[in-house]
Design a protein around this motif. Structure first.
Motif, PDB file in Angstrom:
ATOM      1  N   MET A 159       0.701  -1.185  -0.153  1.00  0.00           N
ATOM      2  CA  MET A 159      -0.023  -0.021   0.058  1.00  0.00           C
ATOM      3  C   MET A 159       0.698   1.367  -0.081  1.00  0.00           C
ATOM      4  N   GLY A 160       2.019   1.116   0.927  1.00  0.00           N
ATOM      5  CA  GLY A 160       2.766   2.386   0.854  1.00  0.00           C
ATOM      6  C   GLY A 160       2.004   3.620   1.131  1.00  0.00           C
ATOM      7  N   ARG A 161       3.014   4.717   1.611  1.00  0.00           N
ATOM      8  CA  ARG A 161       2.281   6.065   1.855  1.00  0.00           C
ATOM      9  C   ARG A 161       1.787   6.715   0.469  1.00  0.00           C
ATOM     10  N   LEU A 162       1.739   7.877   0.487  1.00  0.00           N
ATOM     11  CA  LEU A 162       1.292   8.631  -0.925  1.00  0.00           C
ATOM     12  C   LEU A 162       2.299   8.636  -1.869  1.00  0.00           C
TER      13      LEU A 162
ATOM     14  N   ARG B  92       7.637 -16.049  -1.360  1.00  0.00           N
ATOM     15  CA  ARG B  92       9.113 -16.017  -0.745  1.00  0.00           C
ATOM     16  C   ARG B  92       9.892 -15.364  -1.733  1.00  0.00           C
ATOM     17  N   PRO B  93      10.112 -14.244  -2.303  1.00  0.00           N
ATOM     18  CA  PRO B  93      11.239 -14.046  -3.509  1.00  0.00           C
ATOM     19  C   PRO B  93      12.656 -14.031  -2.728  1.00  0.00           C
ATOM     20  N   SER B  94      13.511 -14.343  -3.682  1.00  0.00           N
ATOM     21  CA  SER B  94      15.000 -14.419  -3.198  1.00  0.00           C
ATOM     22  C   SER B  94      15.487 -13.194  -3.309  1.00  0.00           C
ATOM     23  N   ILE B  95      16.392 -12.898  -4.152  1.00  0.00           N
ATOM     24  CA  ILE B  95      17.176 -11.576  -4.083  1.00  0.00           C
ATOM     25  C   ILE B  95      16.408 -10.962  -5.387  1.00  0.00           C
ATOM     26  N   VAL B  96      15.837  -9.697  -5.318  1.00  0.00           N
ATOM     27  CA  VAL B  96      14.848  -9.158  -6.284  1.00  0.00           C
ATOM     28  C   VAL B  96      15.775  -8.345  -7.093  1.00  0.00           C
TER      29      VAL B  96
ATOM     30  N   THR C 273      12.530 -10.833  11.737  1.00  0.00           N
ATOM     31  CA  THR C 273      11.233 -10.363  11.855  1.00  0.00           C
ATOM     32  C   THR C 273      10.012 -10.934  10.499  1.00  0.00           C
ATOM     33  N   LYS C 274      10.871 -10.921   9.406  1.00  0.00           N
ATOM     34  CA  LYS C 274      10.033 -11.630   8.499  1.00  0.00           C
ATOM     35  C   LYS C 274       9.709 -13.074   8.621  1.00  0.00           C
ATOM     36  N   ALA C 275      10.413 -13.670   9.599  1.00  0.00           N
ATOM     37  CA  ALA C 275       9.996 -15.088   9.754  1.00  0.00           C
ATOM     38  C   ALA C 275       8.985 -15.121  10.779  1.00  0.00           C
TER      39      ALA C 275
ATOM     40  N   SER D 185      -3.715   6.522   2.359  1.00  0.00           N
ATOM     41  CA  SER D 185      -2.310   6.931   2.892  1.00  0.00           C
ATOM     42  C   SER D 185      -2.443   5.939   4.418  1.00  0.00           C
ATOM     43  N   SER D 186      -1.100   5.770   4.641  1.00  0.00           N
ATOM     44  CA  SER D 186      -1.229   4.881   5.813  1.00  0.00           C
ATOM     45  C   SER D 186      -0.014   4.837   6.183  1.00  0.00           C
ATOM     46  N   GLU D 187       0.279   4.761   7.672  1.00  0.00           N
ATOM     47  CA  GLU D 187       1.723   4.817   8.302  1.00  0.00           C
ATOM     48  C   GLU D 187       1.622   3.627   9.139  1.00  0.00           C
ATOM     49  N   LEU D 188       2.697   2.620   8.886  1.00  0.00           N
ATOM     50  CA  LEU D 188       2.718   1.320   9.581  1.00  0.00           C
ATOM     51  C   LEU D 188       2.904   1.422  11.137  1.00  0.00           C
ATOM     52  N   THR D 189       3.698   2.639  11.525  1.00  0.00           N
ATOM     53  CA  THR D 189       4.059   2.534  12.940  1.00  0.00           C
ATOM     54  C   THR D 189       2.747   3.087  13.736  1.00  0.00           C
ATOM     55  N   GLN D 190       1.745   3.598  13.507  1.00  0.00           N
ATOM     56  CA  GLN D 190       0.867   4.085  13.956  1.00  0.00           C
ATOM     57  C   GLN D 190      -0.411   3.185  14.471  1.00  0.00           C
TER      58      GLN D 190
ATOM     59  N   CYS E  14       2.788  -5.816   0.794  1.00  0.00           N
ATOM     60  CA  CYS E  14       4.154  -5.733   0.467  1.00  0.00           C
ATOM     61  C   CYS E  14       4.907  -4.858   1.431  1.00  0.00           C
ATOM     62  N   ALA E  15       4.240  -3.882   2.041  1.00  0.00           N
ATOM     63  CA  ALA E  15       4.933  -2.734   3.040  1.00  0.00           C
ATOM     64  C   ALA E  15       5.706  -3.372   3.980  1.00  0.00           C
ATOM     65  N   ALA E  16       6.933  -2.981   4.225  1.00  0.00           N
ATOM     66  CA  ALA E  16       7.973  -3.650   5.271  1.00  0.00           C
ATOM     67  C   ALA E  16       9.015  -2.643   5.217  1.00  0.00           C
ATOM     68  N   THR E  17       9.983  -2.819   6.256  1.00  0.00           N
ATOM     69  CA  THR E  17      11.248  -2.220   6.448  1.00  0.00           C
ATOM     70  C   THR E  17      12.265  -3.314   5.738  1.00  0.00           C
TER      71      THR E  17
ATOM     72  N   THR F 293      18.081  -8.182  11.939  1.00  0.00           N
ATOM     73  CA  THR F 293      16.643  -8.028  12.193  1.00  0.00           C
ATOM     74  C   THR F 293      15.656  -8.206  11.025  1.00  0.00           C
ATOM     75  N   TYR F 294      15.963  -8.152   9.988  1.00  0.00           N
ATOM     76  CA  TYR F 294      14.898  -8.011   8.821  1.00  0.00           C
ATOM     77  C   TYR F 294      14.594  -9.528   8.569  1.00  0.00           C
ATOM     78  N   THR F 295      15.449 -10.495   8.468  1.00  0.00           N
ATOM     79  CA  THR F 295      15.176 -11.730   8.313  1.00  0.00           C
ATOM     80  C   THR F 295      14.628 -12.384   9.306  1.00  0.00           C
TER      81      THR F 295
ATOM     82  N   ILE G 126       3.893 -10.791   1.322  1.00  0.00           N
ATOM     83  CA  ILE G 126       4.996 -11.028   0.449  1.00  0.00           C
ATOM     84  C   ILE G 126       6.011 -11.171   1.721  1.00  0.00           C
ATOM     85  N   SER G 127       6.818 -12.244   1.887  1.00  0.00           N
ATOM     86  CA  SER G 127       7.717 -12.578   2.687  1.00  0.00           C
ATOM     87  C   SER G 127       9.256 -12.530   2.142  1.00  0.00           C
ATOM     88  N   THR G 128      10.129 -13.393   2.483  1.00  0.00           N
ATOM     89  CA  THR G 128      11.495 -13.608   1.768  1.00  0.00           C
ATOM     90  C   THR G 128      12.078 -14.592   1.692  1.00  0.00           C
ATOM     91  N   ALA G 129      12.667 -15.307   0.859  1.00  0.00           N
ATOM     92  CA  ALA G 129      13.230 -16.443   0.857  1.00  0.00           C
ATOM     93  C   ALA G 129      14.216 -16.843   1.981  1.00  0.00           C
TER      94      ALA G 129
HETATM   95  N1  LIG Z   1      14.031  -6.193  -2.434  1.00  0.00           N
HETATM   96  C1  LIG Z   1      14.415  -7.283  -2.499  1.00  0.00           C
HETATM   97  O1  LIG Z   1      15.368  -8.111  -2.753  1.00  0.00           O
HETATM   98  C2  LIG Z   1      13.188  -8.294  -1.775  1.00  0.00           C
HETATM   99  C3  LIG Z   1      12.069  -7.841  -1.161  1.00  0.00           C
HETATM  100  N2  LIG Z   1      11.305  -8.519  -0.518  1.00  0.00           N
HETATM  101  C4  LIG Z   1      10.076  -8.183   0.024  1.00  0.00           C
HETATM  102  O2  LIG Z   1       9.048  -7.479  -0.660  1.00  0.00           O
HETATM  103  C5  LIG Z   1       8.593  -6.530  -0.314  1.00  0.00           C
HETATM  104  C6  LIG Z   1       8.946  -5.117  -0.809  1.00  0.00           C
HETATM  105  O3  LIG Z   1      10.267  -4.644  -0.830  1.00  0.00           O
HETATM  106  P1  LIG Z   1      10.870  -3.613  -1.677  1.00  0.00           P
HETATM  107  O4  LIG Z   1       9.893  -3.248  -2.572  1.00  0.00           O
HETATM  108  O5  LIG Z   1      12.041  -4.327  -2.248  1.00  0.00           O
HETATM  109  O6  LIG Z   1      11.136  -2.745  -0.603  1.00  0.00           O
HETATM  110  P2  LIG Z   1      10.899  -1.207  -0.408  1.00  0.00           P
HETATM  111  O7  LIG Z   1      11.206  -0.569   0.802  1.00  0.00           O
HETATM  112  O8  LIG Z   1      11.067  -0.518  -1.863  1.00  0.00           O
HETATM  113  O9  LIG Z   1       9.157  -1.029  -0.345  1.00  0.00           O
HETATM  114  C7  LIG Z   1       8.530  -1.182   1.136  1.00  0.00           C
HETATM  115  C8  LIG Z   1       7.403  -0.543   1.056  1.00  0.00           C
HETATM  116  O10 LIG Z   1       6.933  -0.468   2.404  1.00  0.00           O
HETATM  117  C9  LIG Z   1       6.308   0.983   2.841  1.00  0.00           C
HETATM  118  N3  LIG Z   1       6.642   1.388   4.064  1.00  0.00           N
HETATM  119  C10 LIG Z   1       7.878   1.274   4.790  1.00  0.00           C
HETATM  120  N4  LIG Z   1       7.805   1.764   5.746  1.00  0.00           N
HETATM  121  C11 LIG Z   1       6.564   2.082   5.858  1.00  0.00           C
HETATM  122  C12 LIG Z   1       5.809   2.951   6.800  1.00  0.00           C
HETATM  123  N5  LIG Z   1       6.131   3.163   7.980  1.00  0.00           N
HETATM  124  N6  LIG Z   1       4.363   3.151   6.674  1.00  0.00           N
HETATM  125  C13 LIG Z   1       4.085   2.918   5.564  1.00  0.00           C
HETATM  126  N7  LIG Z   1       4.563   2.148   4.505  1.00  0.00           N
HETATM  127  C14 LIG Z   1       5.646   1.890   4.619  1.00  0.00           C
HETATM  128  C15 LIG Z   1       7.139   1.835   1.708  1.00  0.00           C
HETATM  129  O11 LIG Z   1       6.538   2.887   1.406  1.00  0.00           O
HETATM  130  P3  LIG Z   1       7.306   4.118   0.867  1.00  0.00           P
HETATM  131  O12 LIG Z   1       7.483   3.831  -0.533  1.00  0.00           O
HETATM  132  O13 LIG Z   1       6.211   5.178   1.105  1.00  0.00           O
HETATM  133  O14 LIG Z   1       8.509   4.379   1.608  1.00  0.00           O
HETATM  134  C16 LIG Z   1       7.326   0.717   0.484  1.00  0.00           C
HETATM  135  O15 LIG Z   1       6.258   1.281  -0.467  1.00  0.00           O
HETATM  136  C17 LIG Z   1       8.887  -6.581   1.423  1.00  0.00           C
HETATM  137  O16 LIG Z   1       7.855  -7.188   1.974  1.00  0.00           O
HETATM  138  C18 LIG Z   1      10.366  -7.451   1.197  1.00  0.00           C
HETATM  139  O17 LIG Z   1      10.481  -7.890   2.509  1.00  0.00           O
HETATM  140  C19 LIG Z   1      11.456 -10.091  -0.392  1.00  0.00           C
HETATM  141  C20 LIG Z   1      12.497 -10.629  -1.081  1.00  0.00           C
HETATM  142  C21 LIG Z   1      13.410  -9.710  -1.691  1.00  0.00           C
END
Ligand SMILES: NC(=O)C1=CN([C@@H]2O[C@H](COP(=O)(O)OP(=O)(O)OC[C@H]3O[C@@H](n4cnc5c(N)ncnc54)[C@H](OP(=O)(O)O)[C@@H]3O)[C@@H](O)[C@H]2O)C=CC1
Ligand SMILES: CCCCCCCCCCCCCCCCCCCCCC(=O)SCCNC(=O)CCNC(=O)[C@H](O)C(C)(C)COP(=O)(O)OP(=O)(O)OC[C@H]1O[C@@H](n2cnc3c(N)ncnc32)[C@H](O)[C@@H]1OP(=O)(O)O
Length: 467
Positions: free
Chosen positions: A1-4, A180-184, A159-161, A35-40, A63-66, A155-157, A103-106
């Motif tokens: 979803m992401g932010r705006l 579970r994608p590997s290295i995108v 928390t994804k687990a 619009s969304s904020e994951l920490t809120q 998909c949203a994640a750190t 911490t990434y791998t 969306i997780s990770t391999a």
């Molecule tokens: N890249 C890779 O090699 C791989 C990625 N993945 C997974 O794929 C998914 C997407 O990853 P990728 O596209 O590479 O990463 P990005 O960092 O490009 O995308 C992460 C998304 O999460 C959103 N996001 C992050 N923090 C917040 C927040 N606090 N509030 C709202 N939205 C937030 C970002 O929004 P904004 O754009 O506004 O910052 C962005 O849209 C993830 O779940 C990742 O774990 C899995 C395997 C491999």
């Protein structure tokens, strides 16, 4: 979803959307950004948007994640685990939801060598961890993080687990698929070959090597480089959304979205193709000529870091200082070494992923859908893909113009001449300081020269005989 920020991509000038803009100029009218904020709390989605989501949404792609490897544990937990739980709660209020695709990770289970398409028991019960970290100060959490993440590298791998486990818990209430994608990496075909827009994963490494900054890195030549093109991940994700919604599997289905078991390619081969691609299509204003090598030997790598990274950086910073500018090269190298250090875990070993569900999904698609949502990586031609990937980093990450390649080549020739001049001066200096002053060094020098001369005469004589 992401932010705006989404809007920036869709309505803006991103070349990613050129083709869809051409085919359907009003495509953006079909998209409603939220619009969304994951920490809120409740992901900070407004009540009107919640209303709209609960009444309209059929499929969620989460998909949203750190994805940072150095994220403090509390923050990673909040973004990757707690936010996933909140989204699952919201999903259960959605009246027409047919599928929840996470969306997780391999590498969520990278502490294992062989990874099946199952959800492994979590390293710790997520709820217990969330509750116990809540009252702890950040400094304490920081201290105990290495103990908690155990044999995972970051911490990434970790928390994804945990997130997979949180998602699985809801599988009796929702139809769930986990990708579970590997290295995108850059796109393979869609919307065009080589599209990439960030420095994550190997892209930053390729660019740093292409700019002649990165000359050495620890990686295993023979380890499988499990890159997966971004369009393959997207196609598989869409197909999994369809399958989950239509077939409603009883348990969450996991799809390992990888290439290693199907069409393996190795880091050594990647190194070769990346370097030759950047020699054919050089990046602008390279620091040195691209000439990078990977090695699995720690000491060798440290030696080359000293000789090929730190020494040139020192000289360049000295030049900047003398010409009245701010030194910067050492700072760049320090950041590069930090980033590379975080990636080496993934490039120094290999994993085996089972990808039966990927095959199962393919067998359920009609021949036409198989073409439209192509994720058959058996057809992937790696050398061609890597060439397009490198050109993509040049065009879409660095925004360099392909028409400037002759100037970039000219710059590389200039760098080569500088290197020749520098090496000659160094040789003369060594001669003056050591050889001309010591009888023993002179004797060794004459011995080496006469040996070379004898070899040369021998080869000349033997080649005359054979002719
Ligand atoms: N890249 C890779 O090699 C791989 C990625 N993945 C997974 O794929 C998914 C997407 O990853 P990728 O596209 O590479 O990463 P990005 O960092 O490009 O995308 C992460 C998304 O999460 C959103 N996001 C992050 N923090 C917040 C927040 N606090 N509030 C709202 N939205 C937030 C970002 O929004 P904004 O754009 O506004 O910052 C962005 O849209 C993830 O779940 C990742 O774990 C899995 C395997 C491999
Ligand atoms: C010898 C070479 C040979 C060459 C040939 C090659 C042969 C093969 C070699 C082997 C290859 C191995 C690859 C393995 C990859 C494995 C990945 C496993 C993936 C697991 C899969 C996943 O499941 S998925 C998630 C992947 N997750 C990431 O991949 C994030 C990582 N990353 C971070 O964790 C942070 O990035 C980190 C680093 C902390 C820095 O953190 P930091 O704070 O210091 O820096 P920042 O990242 O904030 O960047 C600050 C600004 O620098 C800009 N920048 C960044 N890099 C830049 C660059 N190279 N050149 C110019 N500019 C750059 C950036 O664009 C910002 O610019 P701006 O400020 O303008 O936005």
């Amino acid at each position: 979803m992401g932010r705006l920020v989404w809007t920036k991509y869709l309505w803006g000038t991103s070349r990613l959307f050129d083709r869809v803009r051409e085919d359907n100029p009003d495509f953006h009218q079909k998209i409603v950004p939220i619009s969304s904020e994951l920490t809120q709390p409740a992901l900070a989605i407004s009540p009107e948007d919640v209303e709209r989501l609960t009444s309209c949404v059929n499929i969620i792609f989460h998909c949203a994640a750190t994805i940072r490897f150095d994220e403090p544990l509390k923050h990673a937990l909040q973004l990757n685990v707690m936010a996933t739980q909140q989204l699952l709660n919201l999903a259960q209020q959605m009246h027409h939801l047919q599928a929840f695709i996470h969306i997780s990770t391999a590498y969520a289970n990278c502490n294992r060598r062989h990874i099946d398409e199952i959800i492994y028991p979590p390293p710790v019960e997520p709820k217990k961890l969330i509750d116990s970290l809540e009252w702890m100060e950040d400094s304490i959490v920081c201290d105990i993080t290495p103990r908690l993440i155990g044999d995972r590298p970051n911490t990434y791998t970790y928390t994804k687990a945990l997130a997979e486990c949180v998602v699985q818990k809801e599988s009796s209430k929702l139809s769930i698929g986990i990708i579970r994608p590997s290295i995108v990496g850059a796109s393979w075909q869609e919307p065009f070959p080589g599209w990439i827009d960030n420095f994550n994963g190997p892209s930053g490494v390729f660019i740093a090597a292409g700019k002649g900054i990165l000359r050495t890195m620890r990686a295993n030549n023979d380890a499988v480089a499990d890159l997966i093109p971004v369009d393959v991940v997207i196609n598989l994700t869409l197909a999994a959304g369809w399958y989950t919604a239509v077939h409603r599997p009883k348990a969450a289905l996991v799809y390992n979205c990888t290439t290693g078991g199907i069409n393996p390619f190795h880091w050594g081969e990647i190194e070769h193709h990346v370097m030759s691609s950047f020699k054919r299509n050089p990046l602008e204003q390279a620091f040195r000529r691209p000439n990078a090598n990977i090695t699995s030997n720690y000491l060798m790598n440290q030696y080359w870091i000293l000789v090929s990274h730190k020494f040139p950086a020192l000289i360049y910073d000295l030049y900047l200082r003398l010409s009245g500018q701010k030194p910067q090269m050492m700072r760049i190298f320090n950041r590069l070494h930090k980033a590379i250090g975080l990636l080496e875990y993934f490039s120094s070993q290999d994993w085996e992923w089972n990808s039966e569900n990927m095959n199962m999904l393919m067998s359920h698609l009609s021949p036409e859908d198989r073409k439209t949502f192509n994720f058959d990586v058996r057809q992937l031609n790696w050398p061609e893909y890597i060439e397009n990937y490198c050109i993509g980093t040049k065009k879409y990450v660095l925004n360099e113009d392909m028409s400037d390649i002759p100037a970039a080549r000219q710059h590389l020739r200039k760098l080569r001449n500088i290197r020749y001049t520098f090496n000659t001066l160094l040789l003369v200096f060594i001669w003056r300081v050591f050889i001309a002053r010591s009888q023993m060094a002179r004797n060794i020098w004459y011995f080496v020269v006469s040996l070379c001369f004898k070899f040369l005469s021998y080869f000349r004589a033997s080649s005359t005989l054979t002719n």
